[in-house]
Structures are given as structure tokens and as C-alpha cells.
Design a protein around this motif. Structure first.
Motif, PDB file in Angstrom:
ATOM      1  N   PHE A 173       0.887  -1.086  -0.005  1.00 16.37           N
ATOM      2  CA  PHE A 173       0.153   0.109  -0.161  1.00 16.37           C
ATOM      3  C   PHE A 173       0.815   1.354   0.070  1.00 16.37           C
ATOM      4  N   LEU A 174       0.973   1.792  -1.324  1.00 13.92           N
ATOM      5  CA  LEU A 174       1.974   2.824  -1.201  1.00 13.92           C
ATOM      6  C   LEU A 174       0.854   4.089  -1.104  1.00 13.92           C
ATOM      7  N   GLN A 175       1.128   4.879   0.084  1.00 10.32           N
ATOM      8  CA  GLN A 175      -0.034   5.710   0.418  1.00 10.32           C
ATOM      9  C   GLN A 175       0.805   7.012   0.497  1.00 10.32           C
ATOM     10  N   ILE A 176       1.909   6.995  -0.077  1.00 11.72           N
ATOM     11  CA  ILE A 176       2.496   8.378   0.120  1.00 11.72           C
ATOM     12  C   ILE A 176       1.770   9.358  -0.900  1.00 11.72           C
ATOM     13  N   PRO A 177       1.895  10.541  -0.837  1.00 12.84           N
ATOM     14  CA  PRO A 177       1.225  11.545  -1.954  1.00 12.84           C
ATOM     15  C   PRO A 177       2.113  11.748  -2.975  1.00 12.84           C
ATOM     16  N   GLY A 178       2.688  10.774  -3.510  1.00 16.54           N
ATOM     17  CA  GLY A 178       3.585  10.516  -4.838  1.00 16.54           C
ATOM     18  C   GLY A 178       4.677  10.315  -4.673  1.00 16.54           C
ATOM     19  N   PRO A 179       5.493   9.554  -5.505  1.00 13.56           N
ATOM     20  CA  PRO A 179       4.965   8.989  -6.510  1.00 13.56           C
ATOM     21  C   PRO A 179       4.024   7.874  -6.205  1.00 13.56           C
ATOM     22  N   THR A 180       2.927   7.649  -7.057  1.00 15.11           N
ATOM     23  CA  THR A 180       1.949   7.027  -6.842  1.00 15.11           C
ATOM     24  C   THR A 180       1.954   5.659  -7.747  1.00 15.11           C
ATOM     25  N   PRO A 181       1.138   4.556  -7.393  1.00 18.26           N
ATOM     26  CA  PRO A 181       1.278   3.557  -8.003  1.00 18.26           C
ATOM     27  C   PRO A 181       1.062   3.657  -9.472  1.00 18.26           C
ATOM     28  N   VAL A 182       2.124   2.735 -10.384  1.00 19.58           N
ATOM     29  CA  VAL A 182       1.865   2.972 -11.646  1.00 19.58           C
ATOM     30  C   VAL A 182       0.921   1.952 -12.232  1.00 19.58           C
ATOM     31  N   PRO A 183      -0.289   2.124 -13.231  1.00 22.76           N
ATOM     32  CA  PRO A 183      -1.039   1.279 -13.657  1.00 22.76           C
ATOM     33  C   PRO A 183      -0.795   0.331 -14.677  1.00 22.76           C
ATOM     34  N   ASP A 184      -1.204  -0.976 -14.629  1.00 21.52           N
ATOM     35  CA  ASP A 184      -0.714  -1.572 -15.501  1.00 21.52           C
ATOM     36  C   ASP A 184      -0.541  -1.251 -16.991  1.00 21.52           C
ATOM     37  N   ARG A 185      -1.503  -0.534 -17.421  1.00 23.41           N
ATOM     38  CA  ARG A 185      -1.676  -0.127 -18.803  1.00 23.41           C
ATOM     39  C   ARG A 185      -0.610   0.751 -19.003  1.00 23.41           C
ATOM     40  N   ILE A 186      -0.103   1.796 -18.229  1.00 27.14           N
ATOM     41  CA  ILE A 186       0.975   2.332 -18.291  1.00 27.14           C
ATOM     42  C   ILE A 186       2.154   1.561 -18.192  1.00 27.14           C
ATOM     43  N   LEU A 187       2.386   0.672 -17.492  1.00 29.33           N
ATOM     44  CA  LEU A 187       3.587  -0.069 -17.521  1.00 29.33           C
ATOM     45  C   LEU A 187       3.688  -0.887 -18.956  1.00 29.33           C
ATOM     46  N   ARG A 188       2.719  -1.431 -19.081  1.00 31.90           N
ATOM     47  CA  ARG A 188       2.612  -2.065 -20.429  1.00 31.90           C
ATOM     48  C   ARG A 188       3.115  -1.128 -21.759  1.00 31.90           C
ATOM     49  N   ALA A 189       2.709   0.365 -21.715  1.00 31.77           N
ATOM     50  CA  ALA A 189       2.970   1.310 -22.602  1.00 31.77           C
ATOM     51  C   ALA A 189       4.523   1.539 -22.537  1.00 31.77           C
ATOM     52  N   ILE A 190       4.994   1.564 -21.443  1.00 34.79           N
ATOM     53  CA  ILE A 190       6.503   1.866 -21.155  1.00 34.79           C
ATOM     54  C   ILE A 190       7.332   0.676 -21.445  1.00 34.79           C
ATOM     55  N   ASP A 191       6.886  -0.434 -21.454  1.00 36.34           N
ATOM     56  CA  ASP A 191       7.617  -1.701 -21.678  1.00 36.34           C
ATOM     57  C   ASP A 191       7.532  -2.280 -23.178  1.00 36.34           C
ATOM     58  N   ARG A 192       8.446  -1.402 -23.857  1.00 35.21           N
ATOM     59  CA  ARG A 192       8.304  -1.733 -25.122  1.00 35.21           C
ATOM     60  C   ARG A 192       9.894  -1.443 -25.675  1.00 35.21           C
ATOM     61  N   PRO A 193      10.149  -1.805 -27.122  1.00 33.75           N
ATOM     62  CA  PRO A 193      11.605  -1.416 -27.555  1.00 33.75           C
ATOM     63  C   PRO A 193      11.659  -0.157 -27.461  1.00 33.75           C
ATOM     64  N   VAL A 194      13.173   0.528 -27.351  1.00 39.39           N
ATOM     65  CA  VAL A 194      13.221   1.820 -27.510  1.00 39.39           C
ATOM     66  C   VAL A 194      13.409   2.242 -29.145  1.00 39.39           C
ATOM     67  N   ILE A 195      12.710   3.332 -29.421  1.00 40.12           N
ATOM     68  CA  ILE A 195      12.777   3.715 -30.810  1.00 40.12           C
ATOM     69  C   ILE A 195      13.630   4.938 -31.006  1.00 40.12           C
ATOM     70  N   ASP A 196      14.029   5.306 -32.371  1.00 46.41           N
ATOM     71  CA  ASP A 196      14.849   6.279 -32.672  1.00 46.41           C
ATOM     72  C   ASP A 196      14.050   7.543 -32.396  1.00 46.41           C
ATOM     73  N   HIS A 197      14.878   8.392 -31.422  1.00 46.39           N
ATOM     74  CA  HIS A 197      14.305   9.511 -31.068  1.00 46.39           C
ATOM     75  C   HIS A 197      14.256  10.824 -32.244  1.00 46.39           C
ATOM     76  N   ARG A 198      15.022  10.314 -33.369  1.00 47.54           N
ATOM     77  CA  ARG A 198      14.907  11.403 -34.334  1.00 47.54           C
ATOM     78  C   ARG A 198      14.097  10.754 -35.617  1.00 47.54           C
ATOM     79  N   GLY A 199      13.442   9.839 -35.232  1.00 43.85           N
ATOM     80  CA  GLY A 199      12.634   9.061 -36.350  1.00 43.85           C
ATOM     81  C   GLY A 199      11.132   9.549 -36.256  1.00 43.85           C
ATOM     82  N   PRO A 200      10.312   9.295 -37.678  1.00 42.46           N
ATOM     83  CA  PRO A 200       9.098   9.471 -37.610  1.00 42.46           C
ATOM     84  C   PRO A 200       8.032   8.870 -36.727  1.00 42.46           C
TER      85      PRO A 200
END
Length: 402
Positions: free
Chosen positions: A13-40
Motif C-alpha cells: 500500500f503505497l499511500q505516500i502523496p506521490g510517486p503513486t502506483p503505476v497502473p498496468d496499462r502504463i507499465l505495458r505502454a512503457i515496456d516496449r523497445p526503444v525507438i529512434d528519437h529522431r525518427g518519424p
């Protein structure tokens, strides 16, 4: 098999006023291969993030995204708009207002602190009175925290804007929204804020490491004559590169993907619903605290925060020892105490991706910890919170039936 005594079963129970728990959907969005930060592909994602974050600040003006914590965004707000020796009016609402003031001093500014007792939000009348005294307009900025994370006291940002206008003062208006953004209603354009400081690790539900400056036309104009040194945090380079979906340096590419997901989640729930949920959670926590017979650090209901509640323990009871006991016994983390009240209170955060049932669980752990610690209190605070939730959810149904 050797036993591992360090593992605690179940969720923390992370009841500090932030950082707050990261939802699964955001964890999945972050869990991806790194892309070219100069690409389209990156440019498309970055533009989506840069446009999306405007809807959270409720602005049509640019919002700059930094790979930094909120402290970095504090610095960016000051260095991009001000010059050495400029006077800045700040309000002593708590620990983080104090830290922002110390930063201003280190940067070569001259901050003036309107004194406070850490138990209320900023007083618009006091700000107006001080600005009226400043006939020469030496004060170049007014800096206020929307929500003082260290105390659980919120300030009326719209009322302070009216106070600045009533004084006829041209100072820039800067607002820290770090523990209120995406949790409490904030209207950058409507409330006439020039620079808003935000962080991604609280209401936006991301891991730490991303922060924001929401701008106004007035603040952009000020940045063209500002003389304080800046490089990493310089707005001009960011604004130019952001126009085409890029950054002047390597940004937090995966975090930007998480930000896009977090913004989508907030709009799926509906921002007004998000704010109402946080109001409801804050009220439930306060009802439990009042039933226990404990005192809150925030004295006046008009300053109550919807994201964090700070709770005094009675004389003779150490809040840090209480926090340690609760963590060891019930796997719950509370926010620490600061300044003149260090060791005297603890903070329950009720913000981010959380709900009624989670808050009830946190309050139950708290009530049990109070008993174990021998803290005098009236049992039944959790029931008081549950009764409030039941009423809160049944009232709309009754109104519809009528």
C-alpha cells in the motif's frame, strides 16, 4: 529451502502523496523497445504527448516536457523568465514552498516570503496587500503552490489571480501543480497563470522523471529578456524543436509513451469524474481521521486538499516510529513529516490510480496500526469512511429516481 524473510505477501500500500502506483496499462505502454528519437514514429508519439498534456493543464499555449523531476521544472520556471536580483513574492505554505524559495535564493533572485504557519493555503488578501505596497513594481513574479504536498493544504489559484489583478500589478504568476495536476481541477488559461510547474509521478500516474512547464504568451515574452543562465532547461530550444515533434536532446522516449497512455486513461474516465473521485477519497479519509479523534495539520476546511491528508499524532507519540511500525506490520507506506512539525504527523496520499476500496484498505491498516502503537483514538474510523462512500454513491441514484 531457505526462507526469505524480506518478502511481504500481497500488494504494497503505497499511500505516500506521490510517486503513486503505476497502473498496468502504463507499465505495458512503457515496456516496449526503444525507438529512434529522431525518427518519424517518435515524432508522431511526441506530438501526441505535447498536444495531450495541454488538455490536462487546460491550455492552448505550449507545455514543455522535461526529462527531470518537478524540482527541475521549478528551476526552469524561474530561470527562463527572470534576471539576477529580481524580487519574487512567495508564500510560506510548507516544506515545498520553502524549498522553492531556497532555490530562488541560490539562483540569485531575491525572494520575499509571506509568513505562514504551515496549516493553511496561501491567502489572496495578503498577496494583494503586498502587491499594492509595491508601487515601483519591483516584484517580478508571484509563486504559489496549488497544493502543498507536505501539509495537505490547497490554495485558491483563481482567487489569487483576482488578487493580483485587483492590485493592478504586472508580476508573472507562477503555480506549482505537482501534487494537484490531473487530480484537482486546474485551469491554466482561465485562471491567468503564466507558468505552471507539473510532475508526471502523481496524478498522471507515471514513474518519476518527467516534469512540465505550461506557458503563457506573457511568460514566453519574458523569456526573451531573461538574464538568468539556463541551458538544459532553456525554453527557446525546446519550443523550436517541439514544433516538429522532437527535442533538443535525448528525451525519456519510453516515458513519453507512458504519458500518452496516462492522458488517454484520464480522458476515458473524464476529467470531471477524476476530480470528483479525488474529492470523494479525500473526504472519506478526513471523516475517518475526525472519527478517530485525531487532528489534521490543515485547520480550515476551505484549504482541505483532495490528494493528501496530514494527520497529527497525540503528544508523546512519534510519527516516524508509527510509520515504521505500520510498514513492518501491514506493508503500508505513509508520507513523512517536515519542518516545525517533524516527527509529529504522517501523511496519507489519496491520489492517482486509486479507488474507494483501496482507500478503505489503507484506512483499515492505519486504524490497526494506531491500536498497535497505543495511539489513543476512537475505533470505527474505517466504518465512518465506508458509511460516507455508501452515501456518496447512493445520492446520485436517489436524485435520478426523484
Amino acid at each position: 529451502m531457505a526462507q526469505n524473510s524480506s518478502r511481504a505477501a500481497g500488494r504494497h500500500f503505497l499511500q505516500i502523496p506521490g510517486p503513486t502506483p503505476v497502473p498496468d496499462r502504463i507499465l505495458r505502454a512503457i515496456d516496449r523497445p526503444v525507438i529512434d528519437h529522431r525518427g518519424p514514429e517518435f515524432s508522431k508519439m511526441a506530438k501526441k504527448a505535447l498536444e495531450g498534456i495541454k488538455t490536462i493543464f487546460k491550455t492552448t499555449n505550449p507545455v514543455i516536457i522535461f526529462t527531470a523531476t518537478g524540482t527541475g521544472a521549478w528551476e526552469a520556471a524561474l530561470t527562463n523568465t527572470l534576471s539576477p536580483g529580481d524580487k519574487v513574492l512567495m508564500v510560506e505554505t510548507g516544506q515545498f514552498a520553502t524549498l522553492w524559495k531556497k532555490m530562488a535564493e541560490r539562483l540569485g533572485l531575491k525572494p520575499e516570503f509571506i509568513p505562514g504557519d504551515w496549516r493553511s493555503g496561501a491567502d489572496p488578501a495578503a498577496i494583494e496587500a503586498r502587491l499594492r505596497e509595491d508601487k515601483a513594481h519591483e516584484i517580478k513574479a508571484v509563486c504559489v503552490l496549488h497544493n502543498e504536498t507536505s501539509t495537505g493544504c490547497a490554495s485558491d489559484i483563481a482567487a489569487i489571480r483576482k488578487a493580483i489583478d485587483a492590485a493592478g500589478h504586472p508580476a508573472l504568476y507562477m503555480v506549482d501543480t505537482i501534487s494537484s495536476l490531473a487530480s484537482t481541477d486546474y485551469r491554466h488559461d482561465e485562471w491567468g497563470v503564466d507558468v505552471a510547474v507539473g510532475g508526471a509521478q502523481k496524478g498522471l500516474m507515471l514513474p518519476p522523471g518527467m516534469s512540465f512547464n505550461a506557458l503563457s504568451e506573457k511568460s514566453i515574452a519574458a523569456s526573451k529578456t531573461s538574464k538568468l543562465p539556463k541551458s538544459f532547461f532553456a525554453w527557446d530550444d525546446m519550443l523550436n524543436m517541439n514544433k516538429v515533434g522532437f527535442f533538443p536532446y535525448t528525451p525519456a522516449t519510453l516515458m513519453l509513451g507512458g504519458l500518452v497512455e496516462g492522458i488517454e486513461m484520464l480522458h476515458e474516465e473524464g476529467l470531471d469524474n477524476v476530480f470528483a473521485r479525488h474529492d470523494r477519497l479525500g473526504e472519506a479519509v478526513r471523516r475517518a481521521v475526525k472519527h478517530w479523534g485525531l487532528e489534521m495539520l490543515c485547520r480550515d476546511p476551505k484549504y482541505y486538499s483532495s490528494t493528501v491528508t496530514a494527520i497529527f499524532l497525540p503528544e508523546g507519540h512519534d510519527a516516524d516510529a508509527f510509520r515504521a511500525l505500520a510498514l513492518e506490520t501491514f506493508n503500508i507506506s505513509y508520507g513523512a513529516s517536515f519542518g516545525p512539525f517533524a516527527g509529529k504527523y504522517f501523511r496519507i496520499g489519496h491520489l492517482g490510480d486509486t479507488n474507494d476500496a483501496t482507500i478503505i484498505g489503507a484506512l483499515a491498516a492505519t486504524e490497526m496500526a494506531l491500536s498497535l502503537a497505543g495511539v489513543p483514538h476512537k475505533k470505527g474510523g474505517v466504518q465512518a469512511a465506508m458509511d460516507y462512500f455508501i452515501t456518496a454513491h447512493s445520492a446520485p441514484a436517489r436524485a435520478a429516481a426523484e
